[in-house]
Write an enzyme that holds these catalytic residues in place. Structure first.
Site, PDB file in Angstrom:
ATOM      1  N   ASP A 169      50.157  66.700  -3.836  1.00 26.06           N
ATOM      2  CA  ASP A 169      51.064  66.721  -4.986  1.00 26.06           C
ATOM      3  C   ASP A 169      50.397  66.090  -6.208  1.00 26.06           C
ATOM      4  O   ASP A 169      50.550  66.573  -7.333  1.00 26.06           O
ATOM      5  CB  ASP A 169      52.348  65.952  -4.668  1.00 26.06           C
ATOM      6  N   ASP A 219      54.795  63.334   3.276  1.00 27.91           N
ATOM      7  CA  ASP A 219      54.707  62.556   2.041  1.00 27.91           C
ATOM      8  C   ASP A 219      54.658  61.071   2.390  1.00 27.91           C
ATOM      9  O   ASP A 219      55.259  60.645   3.378  1.00 27.91           O
ATOM     10  CB  ASP A 219      55.915  62.825   1.143  1.00 27.91           C
TER      11      ASP A 219
END
Length: 204
Positions: free
Chosen positions: A178, A144
């Protein structure tokens, strides 16, 4: 909308997602941060579990999660194929394609990153290190890097439960995959009637 066009959407999202993750993994150590704007930063973190960093406890928790993801994406893939076969709305097919691509992007991390990268603790990871990766097949961590701390400060004392506490909005760190999942789900929720139009017979 054809399956070919849906496939192009999936490939484009996967390319952007994986290129960004490879770049971060091979140029940042864990915790490294670059401030783009006051409200947007590139911050390298790794997610071992589900959304919001939730983990499944136990020795086989990570394996169970990865296998569940594989089963889920199989179902999403069938949903996409079936929607194209039944001439579903363009909006529906685009949304499913985005959800599929996002789920697939994070699955790649979970399945392969543990064996193709070494760890990023205090160092920049190497691709295909000679001494092996930081984990095994199905035990990779999701990369991420997108961080939007739009507001930071202490909450007013009058707010129940959290009054006076330091708070960051928006705190989660996420990635392109995401984002694709979130946008796809949002399209289905906001434009539900366009995504799932009723047959003419039902309207009458």
């Amino acid at each position: 909308m054809s399956l070919k066009k849906a496939g192009i959407i999936i490939i484009l999202i996967l390319l952007i997602d994986q290129i960004s993750k490879f770049y971060i993994k091979t140029n940042f150590a864990l915790g490294d941060e670059v401030e783009v704007f006051d409200w947007f930063r590139i911050l390298f973190v790794e997610n071992e579990g589900m959304a919001w960093g939730t983990k499944i406890p136990g020795e086989y928790g990570k394996l169970a999660l990865t296998l569940f993801r594989l089963a889920a994406i199989t179902g999403i893939g069938y949903w996409l194929w079936d929607s194209v076969r039944k001439n579903g709305s363009r909006l529906l097919i685009v949304a499913i394609a985005m959800i599929f691509a996002g789920a697939f992007g994070n699955i790649i991390d979970s399945v392969f990153y543990g064996i193709i990268f070494n760890d990023s603790y205090g160092q920049v990871a190497s691709f295909m290190p000679p001494n092996g990766g930081y984990g095994t097949l199905f035990h990779g961590k999701v990369v991420d890097m997108l961080y939007f701390p739009l507001w930071k400060g202490y909450l007013p004392e009058w707010i129940p439960f959290w009054g006076g506490e330091y708070f960051t909005f928006f705190e989660p760190v996420f990635n392109i995959a995401d984002s694709a999942i979130s946008v796809g789900v949002a399209l289905l929720l906001i434009f539900n009637k366009k995504a799932f139009p009723k047959p003419e017979e039902e309207k009458k």
